[in-house]
Scaffold this motif. Structure first.
Motif, PDB file in Angstrom:
ATOM      1  N   VAL A 267      41.040 -20.956   7.938  1.00  0.00           N
ATOM      2  CA  VAL A 267      39.435 -21.728   7.978  1.00  0.00           C
ATOM      3  C   VAL A 267      40.160 -23.258   8.155  1.00  0.00           C
ATOM      4  O   VAL A 267      39.881 -23.024   9.538  1.00  0.00           O
ATOM      5  CB  VAL A 267      38.923 -22.096   7.093  1.00  0.00           C
ATOM      6  N   MET A 268      41.181 -23.939   7.782  1.00  0.00           N
ATOM      7  CA  MET A 268      41.595 -24.946   8.337  1.00  0.00           C
ATOM      8  C   MET A 268      42.694 -25.389   9.910  1.00  0.00           C
ATOM      9  O   MET A 268      42.410 -26.086  10.336  1.00  0.00           O
ATOM     10  CB  MET A 268      42.677 -25.455   7.107  1.00  0.00           C
ATOM     11  N   GLU A 269      43.026 -24.167   9.968  1.00  0.00           N
ATOM     12  CA  GLU A 269      43.555 -23.565  11.098  1.00  0.00           C
ATOM     13  C   GLU A 269      42.914 -23.698  12.139  1.00  0.00           C
ATOM     14  O   GLU A 269      43.026 -24.016  13.402  1.00  0.00           O
ATOM     15  CB  GLU A 269      44.245 -22.519  11.131  1.00  0.00           C
ATOM     16  N   MET A 270      41.705 -22.352  12.125  1.00  0.00           N
ATOM     17  CA  MET A 270      40.903 -22.909  13.007  1.00  0.00           C
ATOM     18  C   MET A 270      40.219 -24.526  13.217  1.00  0.00           C
ATOM     19  O   MET A 270      39.681 -24.867  14.806  1.00  0.00           O
ATOM     20  CB  MET A 270      39.659 -21.784  12.483  1.00  0.00           C
ATOM     21  N   ALA A 271      39.889 -25.122  12.187  1.00  0.00           N
ATOM     22  CA  ALA A 271      39.459 -26.276  12.287  1.00  0.00           C
ATOM     23  C   ALA A 271      40.212 -26.848  13.179  1.00  0.00           C
ATOM     24  O   ALA A 271      39.953 -27.763  14.176  1.00  0.00           O
ATOM     25  CB  ALA A 271      39.265 -27.180  10.631  1.00  0.00           C
ATOM     26  N   PHE A 272      41.722 -26.854  13.096  1.00  0.00           N
ATOM     27  CA  PHE A 272      42.334 -27.390  13.604  1.00  0.00           C
ATOM     28  C   PHE A 272      42.382 -27.676  15.424  1.00  0.00           C
ATOM     29  O   PHE A 272      42.339 -29.032  16.101  1.00  0.00           O
ATOM     30  CB  PHE A 272      44.486 -27.337  13.388  1.00  0.00           C
ATOM     31  N   TYR A 273      42.524 -25.807  16.201  1.00  0.00           N
ATOM     32  CA  TYR A 273      42.343 -26.153  17.278  1.00  0.00           C
ATOM     33  C   TYR A 273      40.592 -25.993  17.857  1.00  0.00           C
ATOM     34  O   TYR A 273      40.887 -26.849  18.671  1.00  0.00           O
ATOM     35  CB  TYR A 273      42.040 -24.349  17.302  1.00  0.00           C
ATOM     36  N   PHE A 274      39.648 -26.352  16.627  1.00  0.00           N
ATOM     37  CA  PHE A 274      38.454 -26.808  17.473  1.00  0.00           C
ATOM     38  C   PHE A 274      38.203 -28.627  17.273  1.00  0.00           C
ATOM     39  O   PHE A 274      38.033 -29.116  18.226  1.00  0.00           O
ATOM     40  CB  PHE A 274      37.340 -26.639  16.885  1.00  0.00           C
ATOM     41  N   GLU A 275      39.717 -29.176  16.511  1.00  0.00           N
ATOM     42  CA  GLU A 275      39.253 -30.638  16.429  1.00  0.00           C
ATOM     43  C   GLU A 275      40.714 -31.135  17.552  1.00  0.00           C
ATOM     44  O   GLU A 275      40.677 -32.059  18.455  1.00  0.00           O
ATOM     45  CB  GLU A 275      40.269 -31.500  15.490  1.00  0.00           C
ATOM     46  N   GLN A 276      41.231 -29.667  18.209  1.00  0.00           N
ATOM     47  CA  GLN A 276      42.160 -30.677  19.871  1.00  0.00           C
ATOM     48  C   GLN A 276      41.275 -29.992  20.990  1.00  0.00           C
ATOM     49  O   GLN A 276      41.331 -31.145  21.528  1.00  0.00           O
ATOM     50  CB  GLN A 276      43.510 -29.271  19.633  1.00  0.00           C
ATOM     51  N   ALA A 277      40.129 -29.234  20.402  1.00  0.00           N
ATOM     52  CA  ALA A 277      39.572 -29.309  21.912  1.00  0.00           C
ATOM     53  C   ALA A 277      38.195 -30.569  21.915  1.00  0.00           C
ATOM     54  O   ALA A 277      37.194 -30.759  22.099  1.00  0.00           O
ATOM     55  CB  ALA A 277      38.695 -27.794  21.758  1.00  0.00           C
TER      56      ALA A 277
ATOM     57  N   CYS B   3      35.207 -11.790   6.172  1.00  0.00           N
ATOM     58  CA  CYS B   3      34.338 -13.264   5.918  1.00  0.00           C
ATOM     59  C   CYS B   3      34.762 -13.989   6.438  1.00  0.00           C
ATOM     60  O   CYS B   3      36.558 -14.104   6.396  1.00  0.00           O
ATOM     61  CB  CYS B   3      34.422 -13.460   4.352  1.00  0.00           C
ATOM     62  N   ARG B   4      33.649 -14.812   7.789  1.00  0.00           N
ATOM     63  CA  ARG B   4      34.600 -15.774   8.447  1.00  0.00           C
ATOM     64  C   ARG B   4      33.310 -17.573   8.822  1.00  0.00           C
ATOM     65  O   ARG B   4      32.210 -16.704   8.032  1.00  0.00           O
ATOM     66  CB  ARG B   4      34.994 -15.621   9.498  1.00  0.00           C
ATOM     67  N   PHE B   5      33.901 -17.947   8.958  1.00  0.00           N
ATOM     68  CA  PHE B   5      32.281 -19.366   9.122  1.00  0.00           C
ATOM     69  C   PHE B   5      31.914 -19.533  10.532  1.00  0.00           C
ATOM     70  O   PHE B   5      32.913 -19.743  11.621  1.00  0.00           O
ATOM     71  CB  PHE B   5      33.795 -20.400   9.222  1.00  0.00           C
TER      72      PHE B   5
ATOM     73  N   ASN C 243      37.087 -33.281   6.334  1.00  0.00           N
ATOM     74  CA  ASN C 243      36.956 -32.826   4.523  1.00  0.00           C
ATOM     75  C   ASN C 243      35.494 -32.222   4.284  1.00  0.00           C
ATOM     76  O   ASN C 243      35.525 -31.455   3.363  1.00  0.00           O
ATOM     77  CB  ASN C 243      36.435 -34.122   3.968  1.00  0.00           C
ATOM     78  N   GLU C 244      35.314 -31.989   5.178  1.00  0.00           N
ATOM     79  CA  GLU C 244      33.857 -30.950   5.207  1.00  0.00           C
ATOM     80  C   GLU C 244      34.178 -29.082   5.469  1.00  0.00           C
ATOM     81  O   GLU C 244      34.135 -28.769   5.092  1.00  0.00           O
ATOM     82  CB  GLU C 244      33.059 -31.689   6.213  1.00  0.00           C
ATOM     83  N   MET C 245      35.178 -29.424   6.339  1.00  0.00           N
ATOM     84  CA  MET C 245      35.986 -28.416   6.669  1.00  0.00           C
ATOM     85  C   MET C 245      36.031 -27.515   5.292  1.00  0.00           C
ATOM     86  O   MET C 245      36.595 -26.634   5.172  1.00  0.00           O
ATOM     87  CB  MET C 245      36.923 -28.382   7.834  1.00  0.00           C
ATOM     88  N   TYR C 246      37.191 -28.117   4.705  1.00  0.00           N
ATOM     89  CA  TYR C 246      37.974 -28.131   3.735  1.00  0.00           C
ATOM     90  C   TYR C 246      37.249 -27.699   2.463  1.00  0.00           C
ATOM     91  O   TYR C 246      37.407 -26.739   1.084  1.00  0.00           O
ATOM     92  CB  TYR C 246      39.112 -29.299   2.528  1.00  0.00           C
ATOM     93  N   CYS C 247      35.602 -28.819   2.136  1.00  0.00           N
ATOM     94  CA  CYS C 247      34.933 -27.692   1.256  1.00  0.00           C
ATOM     95  C   CYS C 247      34.310 -26.533   1.799  1.00  0.00           C
ATOM     96  O   CYS C 247      34.153 -25.405   0.580  1.00  0.00           O
ATOM     97  CB  CYS C 247      33.506 -28.677   1.211  1.00  0.00           C
ATOM     98  N   ILE C 248      34.132 -26.750   3.045  1.00  0.00           N
ATOM     99  CA  ILE C 248      33.900 -25.327   3.627  1.00  0.00           C
ATOM    100  C   ILE C 248      34.621 -23.625   2.805  1.00  0.00           C
ATOM    101  O   ILE C 248      34.140 -22.781   2.903  1.00  0.00           O
ATOM    102  CB  ILE C 248      33.193 -25.207   5.078  1.00  0.00           C
TER     103      ILE C 248
END
Length: 434
Positions: free
Chosen positions: A154-164, A192-194, A171-176
């Motif tokens: 999930v954190m890798e996916m959040a990184f790519y979204f953050e780049q966009a 399972c995926r977010f 913090n919220e992504m890590y809690c999720i």
């Protein structure tokens, strides 16, 4: 001798003082006469005084303060401070006293802290970061036994979204991520995926898209189907009772010839709009709630209405046309619509499996897998030519299903089956005459 006579004749000063202290008869009568009107005045005004005090002690419905205590505090403050021109500032003093009542008294030795929403949420999310020794041993054992995990990075996916420039905070992504890990540990999941986050008026929804292992969800499906069958049987019995009661009445109104359109059945689990199962929760570390399967009627009605989510899954949906269900069903219908219309990928990134190509499953092929031989398309071509993008999920038809259902043909087949059963039924044997 003269001195003795004087002593005898002269009274004792103490005794004379005692006699002088005692009132005479005339004086006592005058005092009694003077006391009587005062006593009569007290008895007469006692009821009036009590009523007046009771009126002053009445509490206000707005501030919950009575006028008696307020006036007492006001007079005490005026006499203690003795301000100049008190009559001109009496209203300001009264306002200060009222304002002082609503200020919180904080002890200088121990402050009284108020629990904010962030503090209460942190108390709930504290369970995400607590890991017992038994859990660590079990996790190590599972890592040795299972190399693949149903939870993606999930954190890798959040990184790519953050780049966009989109997505949630780290913090919220890590809690999720930790909340999804709890869901994986408690449910027998294969994937399972977010899925995303849906905002509401009073609360939000964190959505997880999951796929159960084969055979794990069958028991729940059987229970749900049994409940639906019981409801249908109960409805049929009540309709028959109403019809029988109507036959008794001689002068009944003419029956309506309107026949409602046939009910389109929902798609089975692991297919169509119900291919995946969805869990939601309001905040990480809170309880995950499983959403029910979606029906075609809910999807078609959700296309015609616009409603804000409240954050309460049991909230009713008041709309026209009326929606068949509560907010939990409306949320599931909108998730199905969003999933079917927003998931795209570059052309050739996914391919159908070999098993599915060999088997003919019908007009729609749903199972796909990532193409290992995919050659990336240049970014300029992806931006300029939209033909390089495709939808890799099945489209929902206007009927509310991914696979079209012919209700008329289904009725004809049922009618033919009933005729065949009647023909196959043996005739009753005639009684033998002996």
């Amino acid at each position: 001798m003269m001195e003795l006579e004087n002593k005898v004749n002269s009274p004792n000063p103490d005794e004379s003082q005692k006699h002088s202290d005692l009132p005479s008869a005339t004086e006592s009568d005058e005092k009694i006469v003077q006391m009587e009107p005062e006593l009569n005045l007290d008895f007469a005004s006692e009821t009036m005084i009590r009523n007046a005090k009771a009126y002053l002690l009445q509490k206000s419905t707005i501030s919950n303060i009575n006028l008696y205590d307020h006036l007492a505090e006001l007079m005490t403050k005026v006499l203690d401070e003795r301000p100049v021109d008190a009559v001109d500032i009496i209203e300001d003093i009264s306002k200060k006293i009222k304002r002082w009542r609503f200020t919180k008294k904080i002890d200088t030795l121990r402050d009284e802290y108020e629990t904010s929403m962030a503090h209460s949420l942190a108390e709930v999310q504290k369970t995400l970061f607590i890991k017992a020794a038994e859990d660590e041993e079990a996790a190590d054992h599972e890592e040795e036994m299972q190399l693949e995990t149903p939870l993606p990075n999930v954190m890798e996916m959040a990184f790519y979204f953050e780049q966009a420039g989109v997505g949630l905070s780290r913090n919220e992504m890590y809690c999720i991520f930790l909340a999804l890990k709890q869901l994986v540990d408690t449910q027998p999941l294969q994937k399972c995926r977010f899925w995303g986050k849906i905002l509401g008026l009073k609360g939000n929804y964190i959505v997880a898209e999951v796929e159960f292992r084969e055979g794990e969800e069958d028991t729940e499906e059987v229970v749900e189907e049994e409940k639906e069958e019981e409801k249908e049987e109960y409805k049929e019995e009540t309709e028959q009772d109403v019809e029988e009661e109507g036959e008794v009445v001689e002068d009944k109104p003419p029956a309506s010839t309107y026949k409602p359109p046939p009910v389109i059945p929902k798609e089975e689990n692991r297919s169509g709009a119900n291919k995946y199962t969805y869990f939601v929760c309001s905040e990480p570390a809170k309880i995950w709630t499983k959403l029910p399967p979606v029906t075609p009627a809910q999807i078609t009605t959700a296309r015609k209405i616009k409603k804000f989510f409240t954050g309460n899954l049991d909230a009713p949906i008041t709309s026209y046309p009326p929606f068949p269900g509560n907010e939990i069903n409306y949320l599931r219908a909108q998730i199905a619509r969003i999933s079917a219309s927003t998931q795209i990928s570059p052309l050739g990134f996914y391919q159908f499996g070999e098993e599915e190509e060999e088997e003919e499953e019908g007009p729609v092929r749903e199972n796909y897998e990532e193409n290992t031989d995919f050659e990336s398309i240049p970014v300029t071509e992806l931006l300029d030519n939209l033909a390089n993008w495709v939808h890799h999920t099945a489209h929902i038809l206007p009927q509310g299903r991914c696979v079209w259902f012919n209700a008329v043909q289904k009725k004809e087949e049922d009618f033919e089956e009933e005729e065949e059963e009647e023909e196959e039924a043996p005739d009753e044997p005639e009684p033998e005459a002996g």
